[in-house]
Write an enzyme that holds these catalytic residues in place. Structure first.
Site, PDB file in Angstrom:
ATOM      1  N   CYS A 136     -53.245  38.492  20.696  1.00  0.00           N
ATOM      2  CA  CYS A 136     -52.546  39.569  21.386  1.00  0.00           C
ATOM      3  C   CYS A 136     -52.976  40.932  20.849  1.00  0.00           C
ATOM      4  CB  CYS A 136     -51.031  39.370  21.204  1.00  0.00           C
ATOM      5  SG  CYS A 136     -50.066  40.663  21.982  1.00  0.00           S
ATOM      6  N   CYS A 139     -50.114  43.471  20.532  1.00  0.00           N
ATOM      7  CA  CYS A 139     -49.231  43.320  19.363  1.00  0.00           C
ATOM      8  C   CYS A 139     -49.928  43.752  18.082  1.00  0.00           C
ATOM      9  CB  CYS A 139     -48.817  41.859  19.168  1.00  0.00           C
ATOM     10  SG  CYS A 139     -48.563  40.950  20.659  1.00  0.00           S
ATOM     11  N   ASP A 140     -51.197  43.390  17.952  1.00  0.00           N
ATOM     12  CA  ASP A 140     -51.839  43.520  16.641  1.00  0.00           C
ATOM     13  C   ASP A 140     -52.925  44.586  16.554  1.00  0.00           C
ATOM     14  OD1 ASP A 140     -50.252  41.419  15.807  1.00  0.00           O
ATOM     15  OD2 ASP A 140     -51.708  39.897  16.396  1.00  0.00           O
TER      16      ASP A 140
END
Ligand code: NDP
Length: 328
Positions: A136, A139-140
């Site tokens: 992701c 997200c990261d």
């Protein structure tokens, strides 16, 4: 203490299919309950920008999910931020769904549990999840400011996420097993024009390596020559497709050879009173727009089924017509 709920309609999953089914069944006054799952919106919650859902010209997936939730709630849907752990549809309606603290009894069930990112299944992948391996970018990505990363895959997810990662990373190498991308042309155009994106064609990843608990390289294999080499990087983002989240329904609902729940044109599953929509039953399109359409259709079918059942409680569902949908 266990809470016990008796509902007409329970929807498992809160992606676009689930929240649309909630909106429609709420407007039919069925007071649906959505068991949202780990995150509101499902996979869409991790999408940093949605540009192809009509009427929503731009914004994050999380914003879209929140808007859908508010709209469904305004008509009487309830969204429980809870995780379904066990489902029993084996005795027919009412069905039961258990979460950590609650038991739901549902006259009708709409399954919209979606799909999850596929694993590469190479050494180092599991070991370095959260330490350089990610599924992701949204997200990261932030953790990779000023660092080089590789993206594995050649579909829409890979290219879209690679473009997003260029905001943080010094360089993004797309490692793809062929020499052409599967991603939609518009996305390809943007990737080719982006100076930070480099392509490593006809190449597989044999291993993800690290030192000090962090990724520091990937072992690449040229799939034409068989030659291998170590390639320095600090992040490995894997986007090689999805698998349906079918665990709760194994042995209970008919599935195809890839584990997708089989539905007919009315989004009925093999169990009368259980409907399914979105990516759990759609191996093909996986778009917000298609999931919304399927969620709507499943809700309308549910509504009709409940209505008929009240009029003729002994109605038996005709045999599931799988070919009708496959041939459509
Ligand atoms: P896709 O199945 O479309 O693409 C997967 C990619 O990974 C392919 O390029 C495939 O290679 C490659 N791949 C598969 N298995 C392996 C493996 N074991 N090793 C190496 N490479 C592998 O998946 P996506 O997640 O990208 O997309 C899923 C669906 O969601 C699609 O329908 C897509 O259109 C949609 N989507 C749409 C978006 C949008 O904004 N419109 C955004 C994201 C997804 P190969 O090409 O050789 O098969």
């Amino acid at each position: 203490m266990t809470n016990e709920f008796f509902e007409k309609v329970v929807i498992i999953g809160s992606g676009p299919a689930g929240l649309t089914a909630a909106l429609y069944t709420a407007r039919a006054n069925l007071k649906p309950v959505v068991i949202a799952g780990p995150v509101l919106g499902g996979q869409v919650a991790w999408t940093h920008e949605i540009e192809n859902y009509p009427g929503f010209p731009g914004g994050t997936g999380a914003e879209l999910a929140e808007t859908m939730k508010t709209q469904a709630e305004s008509f009487g849907a309830r969204v429980d931020m809870d995780l379904a752990l066990e489902v029993d549809v084996s005795h027919g309606s009412p069905f039961t769904v258990k979460t950590g603290n609650s038991i739901y009894h549902a006259e009708a069930l709409i399954v919209t549990v979606g799909a999850s990112p596929r694993k590469l299944n190479v050494p180092g992948e599991e070991e370095y999840i959260g330490r350089g391996v990610s599924y992701c970018g949204t997200c990261d990505g932030f953790f990779f400011r000023g660092r080089p990363v590789v993206v594995i895959g050649g579909g829409d997810s890979a290219v879209k996420e690679a473009l997003f990662l260029t905001r943080f990373a010094t360089r993004v190498d797309i490692v793809h097993r062929r020499d052409t991308l599967r991603a939609e042309p518009e996305m390809q155009k943007r990737a080719y024009a982006n100076e930070k994106i480099n392509f490593i064609w006809n190449t597989g990843v044999d291993e993800i390596k690290g030192v000090d608990n962090k990724v520091n390289a990937v072992q690449l294999r040229d799939l034409k020559t068989g030659e291998t080499r170590e390639y320095a990087t600090q992040g490995a983002f894997i986007f090689i497709g999805h698998d349906p989240n079918n665990d709760l329904f194994e042995g209970q609902l008919t599935m195809d050879e890839h584990g997708y729940v089989v539905t007919d044109n009315l989004y009925r599953t093999s169990v009368e009173g259980v409907f399914a929509a979105g990516e759990i039953q759609d191996p093909l399109w996986k778009q917000v727009a298609t999931s919304v359409g399927q969620g709507c259709a499943a809700a309308l079918s549910t509504e009709q089924w409940l209505e008929k059942r009240e009029q003729q409680p002994s109605t038996v569902q005709p045999e599931l017509d799988v070919t009708a949908k496959v041939n459509a």
